[in-house]
Design an enzyme around this catalytic site. Structure first.
Site, PDB file in Angstrom:
ATOM      1  N   ASP A 165       6.144 -71.700 -65.804  1.00  0.00           N
ATOM      2  CA  ASP A 165       6.473 -73.069 -66.290  1.00  0.00           C
ATOM      3  C   ASP A 165       7.499 -74.053 -65.837  1.00  0.00           C
ATOM      4  O   ASP A 165       7.652 -75.126 -66.030  1.00  0.00           O
ATOM      5  CB  ASP A 165       6.926 -72.824 -67.937  1.00  0.00           C
ATOM      6  CG  ASP A 165       8.178 -72.047 -68.075  1.00  0.00           C
ATOM      7  OD1 ASP A 165       8.842 -71.834 -66.952  1.00  0.00           O
ATOM      8  OD2 ASP A 165       8.550 -71.808 -69.104  1.00  0.00           O
TER       9      ASP A 165
ATOM     10  N   SER B 110      16.146 -68.984 -75.278  1.00  0.00           N
ATOM     11  CA  SER B 110      15.002 -68.451 -74.505  1.00  0.00           C
ATOM     12  C   SER B 110      15.252 -67.527 -73.324  1.00  0.00           C
ATOM     13  O   SER B 110      14.695 -66.682 -72.812  1.00  0.00           O
ATOM     14  CB  SER B 110      13.964 -69.543 -74.231  1.00  0.00           C
ATOM     15  OG  SER B 110      14.648 -70.288 -73.162  1.00  0.00           O
TER      16      SER B 110
ATOM     17  N   HIS C 298      11.551 -71.593 -67.198  1.00  0.00           N
ATOM     18  CA  HIS C 298      12.491 -70.459 -67.417  1.00  0.00           C
ATOM     19  C   HIS C 298      12.400 -69.622 -66.038  1.00  0.00           C
ATOM     20  O   HIS C 298      11.535 -69.791 -65.313  1.00  0.00           O
ATOM     21  CB  HIS C 298      11.692 -69.644 -68.541  1.00  0.00           C
ATOM     22  CG  HIS C 298      11.751 -70.351 -69.833  1.00  0.00           C
ATOM     23  ND1 HIS C 298      10.762 -71.178 -70.164  1.00  0.00           N
ATOM     24  CD2 HIS C 298      12.722 -70.541 -70.792  1.00  0.00           C
ATOM     25  CE1 HIS C 298      11.130 -71.654 -71.615  1.00  0.00           C
ATOM     26  NE2 HIS C 298      12.226 -71.562 -71.867  1.00  0.00           N
TER      27      HIS C 298
END
Length: 333
Positions: free
Chosen positions: A237, A75, A240
């Site tokens: 979040d 990611s 990240h």
């Protein structure tokens, strides 16, 4: 010394097909499962699951044949957590490389959110279709959270680097970040995540360097700044990176990417030659440290060059028409 010995054990297990060290042991996992679930709910409840589309030509107004650049990994390589291509590590690296080389860069990003090291096999196959001259891999965090044996993880990474190198592609790996810097994790899970992340990062360094690539340790690159400026280096979040976080990661990687292509060398400091296992263990403790094979052409050498770079060009921001605007990356001022 203990970490160097642990690194050797993981790499030896990978070479001989053993399981090596599982990232989180069964008893520890059972003790901490409730806490891990709580952290996962926080992360999944706020994450932006769709990364920006970063593929394309950067620095299109510059002369010359475009450099083919591939981004692989999870990611963080895909750019989860931000909304614009120029905020991602891939976009920043493509723009910075274009500015450094004075040529356009064509970016092919095959990274997929949630990927573990085993996913690199398919990603390499996709990337090779673009004929990359340089590839950056960011992988490892999901191996840690999924309790994948470190030896298994590095076997997949070694295969990926070997295939890219055999195709004539230079490879730079941003090693496993320090998950102990993730804010939703509480002690003792945070300490365990830190220990296992750094063990995996050190083992990644050994196999990458011995296969002809070079590594840059990301470690707690963001964690230290997060403690000073909460919310600035991580996205909503709290897992990240934010635009500033990706800027910090790209700034750490770009000098090594440029050096791998033989571009104008930047000033550097802290260079030394160490046994490869000690170099890997040291780099895991010092974010931004590059490890590459000793300059004698022997990729399987027992020795490695350890250095920290400074003075490299900051990643540049691409404009809306795809040209490169040579300015300081977010958070780098």
């Amino acid at each position: 010394m203990l970490r160097a010995l642990t690194t050797r054990r993981i790499v030896t297990a990978a070479a001989f097909g053993g399981g090596g060290l599982t990232v989180l042991g069964g008893l520890t996992f059972a003790l901490l499962v409730a806490e891990a679930r709580s952290a996962r709910r926080i992360i999944q409840g706020s994450v932006n699951f769709l990364p920006p589309a970063t593929d394309g030509l950067y620095g299109r107004r510059l002369p010359g044949e475009p450099i083919s650049f591939a981004m692989l990994g999870d990611s963080t390589a895909a750019g989860i957590g931000v909304h614009e291509p120029e905020e991602t590590a891939a976009g920043l690296l493509a723009s910075g490389l274009s500015a450094s080389a004075g040529r356009p860069v064509r970016l092919t990003n095959v990274a997929v959110s949630g990927s573990r090291s085993e996913a690199l096999r398919e990603q390499v196959s996709q990337a090779l279709e673009a004929g990359p001259e340089i590839a950056v891999i960011m992988i490892g965090a999901n191996d840690v959270t999924a309790r994948i044996a470190a030896a298994e993880s590095v076997r997949h990474l070694e295969e990926a680097v070997r295939r890219l190198r055999e195709a004539g592609c230079e490879v730079v790996v941003g090693t496993c970040p320090d998950l102990g810097s993730v804010e939703p994790l509480m002690q003792p899970l945070r300490w365990i995540a830190q220990r296992t992340s750094r063990q995996l990062a050190a083992a990644q360094t050994v196999v990458v360097v011995q296969t002809g690539g070079r590594t840059v340790s990301l470690g707690d690159l963001l964690g230290r700044d997060f403690a000073i400026e909460p919310g600035e280096f991580f996205s909503a979040d709290r897992y990240h990176p934010s635009a500033r976080g990706y800027g910090a990661a790209a700034a750490a990687l770009l000098p090594s990417v440029s050096a791998a292509l033989g571009l104008e060398p930047e000033a550097r400091f802290g260079e030394g030659v160490l046994p490869i296992y000690l170099a890997a263990a040291s780099a895991a403790e010092k974010p931004g440290t590059e490890v590459t094979a000793r300059g004698d052409g022997a990729s399987r050498s027992r020795w490695a060059t350890l250095l920290r770079r400074t003075g490299g060009a900051a990643p540049a921001r691409p404009s809306s028409d795809g040209s490169t605007l040579p300015e300081v990356a977010p958070g780098m001022a």
